[in-house]
Design a protein around this motif. Structure first.
Motif, short mmCIF file in Angstrom:
data_model
loop_
_atom_site.label_atom_id
_atom_site.label_comp_id
_atom_site.label_asym_id
_atom_site.label_seq_id
_atom_site.Cartn_x
_atom_site.Cartn_y
_atom_site.Cartn_z
N LEU A 411 77.54 3.89 57.61
CA LEU A 411 77.40 3.19 58.77
C LEU A 411 78.57 2.26 58.95
O LEU A 411 79.54 2.26 57.97
N LEU A 416 77.21 -2.36 57.52
CA LEU A 416 77.31 -2.27 56.40
C LEU A 416 77.28 -3.74 55.66
O LEU A 416 76.53 -4.51 55.08
N GLU A 441 81.87 -6.26 46.84
CA GLU A 441 81.77 -6.38 48.46
C GLU A 441 80.76 -7.34 48.73
O GLU A 441 80.55 -8.15 49.69
#
Ligand code: GDG
Length: 796
Positions: A411, A416, A441
């Motif tokens: 993506l 994302l 992340e």
């Protein structure tokens, strides 16, 4: 190359697709790293960071941060990635002195000569330089040895029979490709650079480079785990060759402490050096290898600020509509056996089976990114995973609820990131993972801290993110219990946990990681264990030099002119350089009244004459081939140059074929300069030139000296060191100062008696007794001798 069906290119550490880089490497400061820099090595750590960029940096990884794809129309699409590693290193790679060498992501068979040249020229705009690999090389080196032997072994997974049967062939390709990388490094960089090699595909490279350039600063970082000694030594046939490969580096970095310990165990088991566990060093016969942990981080700001991006907000809005208040459990991974994807789906299945109350209220969103799609084990894994996902959806799905949303694609970043923000639980439970950036992340993308991270204890990230719900992927019940705990965790608790982990991620981002590694590399290469002085000349040393000079009856100052002028050429304009040379000239003039002075250079007699012809000093040009004694006008030559026309014919031919390159004819040597040529032509013809000239060079007893984008051909045997020995033979000095900077000067330093004061200008390993970092410091040192007013001075 591993292009999958939808055109994505699998990389060792990630996947690029449709112009988006899926993989994002990144980094950090960790308690151990801090210890290493500021405790065991003290203040020197800080100093080195400041002078870090004085040396050029060559980054070497299997994949470049710029990728090339060929559209069906045949058009070449060249696009840079925004990966974490590229971001972390961007402050270095923006500087044209620094270079990134790697495979551009397309097999060379698919490219014409013209296309390769075009790619090379385009990549050069990003300071990237390609190593072209054929499909066969990619099959055996990349899909074969790297990903079918090393990858599973380093992740404690079995190697398939098929791969095991082919391992000799794979191993040959691995060595061959590592050597190819070496050739490109040698062609494109000088000896004054630091080289940072990345990851398991290039483990032989540090030793190859060390034997070509004994004094190079070489760093290596492993992005995947390093397995326990018994697994490594028992299951890896060429394990000792790989470890010897790594020991070519000055610094070997791992994500976490346990990998580092495994590596030291292996070194000890093979008896390859004496392991100093306290300082995490390996002492070899002639040098030392520092080992340290540098847990990689992410580009924290990018993730943290993404929630404010309208494109991300738009994606989030769409996702909220889609999942309608259900709790979202998210997984994001390359399709890789090490990621434990089937195990995750199975745990979710058990959760639904054992906890009917969750049915219809939760959804598992699995983002699975295509990776290494040509490898059989990866193909089989896809079949197994998709079968299980289908089974769960058939078993528990209803008209209004699909339990698993499975996406096999990559993506865009915005999508994302919206998923990260939406997810109530990130279910990151790889079987083994070097670090796992997704975990970091996810947390960084959540400004409201409203999410729970379920994390494997076998991911490197678990060493830092201890506030996650830690589970053991080897025990499936812990996965299920972890999910239950996460889904039921009270907001107060998950916010507290997320907050503390976010602080850790923020304070140790990818930029810190890169800086820490490079400064540690400088420290390791310049270390006293390598016989090198680590700091610049101290006041005390300078005062001692002056007093030794004053009390000496007969002194010699031996100065390599190139070591003071080369660094200046890189950073100063012509006027400032002229001023510097004029000052050096006047200092040497005064000094030579009472002291023997020798100025040596690799440059021509006329250059030396132009700068210092007025002085009563010994001038030595072209690395010792020409000498002019004080008071004389004529130069003595030590070699005839009969060979030159024979070699010149060839060089000129290649220079014509390589636009931008030129041949310099010196009185006794020839130099092919290719810094202004296209890297593609230069590299290609460099190999050809060497092939053609080497037999002639053997006949004429010539040396081929590879410099920084130059190839010099000159007579063997006559060098600065010969001049030094002759001088010592002619006179007896009780004070000798020798100032130099390059590899040849190292043999020169060694040629003088131990009492001589040898001074290295700049960074890097050296046998010199003292070090200064900048040319201006050489001037100030000479100035000290003049103001000392030596009364015993005897001029030879
Ligand atoms: C190796 C080691 C170590 C994933 N899907 C999409 C997407 N991604 C990005 C993630 C993350 C990266 O890919 C994956 O990084 P990981 O660290 O999770 O895993 P590996 O690829 O196996 O990386 C690993 C790493 O090297 C660094 O040293 O942590 O242990 O195996 O950045 O965001 N990115 C986009 N779309 C996706 O669909 N844009």
């Amino acid at each position: 190359m591993p292009l999958d069906r939808n055109g994505s290119a699998a990389t060792e550490n990630g996947v690029y697709q449709n112009g988006h880089t899926v993989h994002e490497n990144g980094h950090t400061t960790h308690s151990n790293t801090q210890d290493f820099r500021f405790h065991s090595l003290g203040e020197r750590g800080i100093k080195s960071v400041g002078s870090l960029l004085e040396q050029s940096l060559i980054i070497v990884s299997n994949r470049l941060p710029v990728s090339v794809k060929k559209a069906e129309s045949g058009k070449l699409d060249i696009y840079p990635s925004v990966g974490g590693l590229a971001t972390g290193l961007s402050s270095y790679t923006k500087n044209a002195e620094n270079k990134w060498i790697g495979w551009p992501g397309i097999p060379s068979n698919d490219l014409s000569e013209e296309e390769r040249r075009h790619i090379s020229d385009e990549l050069q705009k990003y300071n990237c330089y390609p190593v072209f690999l054929s499909q066969d090389q990619l099959n055996d080196f990349y899909n074969g040895y790297s990903n079918s032997i090393l990858w599973p072994l380093f992740h404690d997974l079995p190697v398939t029979q098929e791969a095991d049967d082919l391992r000799d062939r794979y191993w040959n390709a691995y060595q061959q490709v590592n050597h190819l990388f070496l050739e490109v490094i040698l062609a494109l960089s000088g000896t004054d650079s630091s080289v940072w090699v990345h990851d398991y595909q290039l483990m032989m490279l540090p030793a190859m480079l060390r034997s070509a350039r004994p004094l190079e600063n070489i760093g290596f970082f492993l992005h995947i785990p390093f397995p326990a000694a018994e697994n490594f030594a028992t299951n890896l046939k060429w394990g000792s060759d790989l470890v010897a490969g790594l020991l070519g580096a000055d610094l070997v970095g791992f994500h976490v402490q346990s990998y580092l310990t495994n590596f030291l165990d292996v070194v000890e088991q093979y008896g390859m050096g004496s392991v100093d566990r306290e300082n995490t060093r390996i002492n070899l016969v002639d040098r030392m290898v520092q080992v340290a942990d540098f847990p990689i981080g992410i580009d924290y700001k990018r993730y943290f600020q993404a929630s404010k991006d309208p494109a991300v907000q738009h994606e989030l809005f769409k996702l909220r509509n889609k999942y309608q208040g259900r709790k979202v459990i998210l997984t994001v991974d390359r399709l890789d056996p090490s990621k434990g994807l089937v195990e995750r789906a199975a745990a979710y299945q058990t959760l639904l089976k054992d906890n009917p109350s969750f049915r219809g209220k939760i959804v598992l969103v699995m983002l699975v990114v295509p990776s290494r799609t040509e490898i059989e084990a990866y193909k089989n894994l896809k079949i197994r995973l998709e079968a299980l996902v289908g089974e769960i959806n058939r078993e528990y799905g209803t008209k209004n609820w699909i339990p698993v949303h499975y996406m096999y694609k990559s993506l865009p970043f915005e999508r994302l990131n919206a998923l990260y923000q939406l997810a109530d639980v990130a279910f990151i439970v790889p079987l083994r993972d070097g670090m796992n950036l997704v975990a970091k992340e996810y947390l960084a993308s959540k400004p409201n801290k409203d999410g729970v991270l379920v994390l494997s204890k076998t991911a490197g990230a678990a060493e830092e993110l201890s506030d996650a719900v830690i589970v053991d992927p080897a025990r499936s019940e812990t996965l299920v219990n972890g999910l239950v705990k996460a889904l039921r965790m009270p907001p107060q608790e998950f916010r507290r946990r997320a907050d503390s982990m976010r602080k850790q991620i923020e304070s140790s981002d990818i930029h810190n990681w890169a800086t820490n590694f490079i400064s540690a590399l400088n420290l390791a290469s310049d270390s006293p264990e390598n016989g090198s002085p680590t700091v610049g000349l101290t006041k005390r040393q300078a005062a001692k030099l002056r007093s030794r000079f004053e009390s000496a009856k007969s002194q010699l100052v031996f100065l390599d002119y190139d070591c003071v002028i080369s660094p200046l050429i890189q950073i100063q304009d012509a006027e400032s350089i002229d001023k510097f040379v004029a000052e050096l000239n006047s200092l040497l003039k005064e000094l030579s009244v009472s002291t023997d002075v020798v100025v040596v250079t690799g440059q021509t007699q006329s250059t030396l004459e132009e700068k210092f012809g007025n002085l009563d000093v010994t001038l030595v040009a072209e690395h010792g081939i020409f000498e002019r004694l004080p008071g004389k006008k004529k130069w003595r030559s030590f070699r005839s140059a009969d060979w030159q026309p024979k070699i010149l014919v060839h060089l000129n031919k290649f220079a014509e074929l390589t636009p931008g390159s030129e041949v310099e004819t010196k009185d006794c040597s020839l130099v092919w300069h290719y810094e202004n040529a296209s890297a593609y032509d230069a590299q290609k013809h460099l190999l050809e030139i060497k092939r053609v000239i080497t037999p002639l060079a053997n006949v004429w007893k010539l040396d081929l000296i590879q410099g920084n984008m130059t190839l010099e051909i000159r007579p063997k045997g006559r060098c600065k060191g010969s001049t030094a020995k002759e001088l010592v033979g002619r006179n007896s000095y009780d004070f000798v100062l020798v100032v130099g900077d390059d590899q040849e000067d190292e043999s020169l330093f060694a040629d003088w008696p131990d009492e001589a004061y040898t001074v290295k200008v700049g960074h890097g390993r050296t046998g010199a007794r003292l070090r200064v970092f900048r040319p201006e410091e050489v001037l100030s040192l000479l100035r000290k001798f003049i103001s000392s007013g030596n009364i015993f001075a005897v001029s030879a």
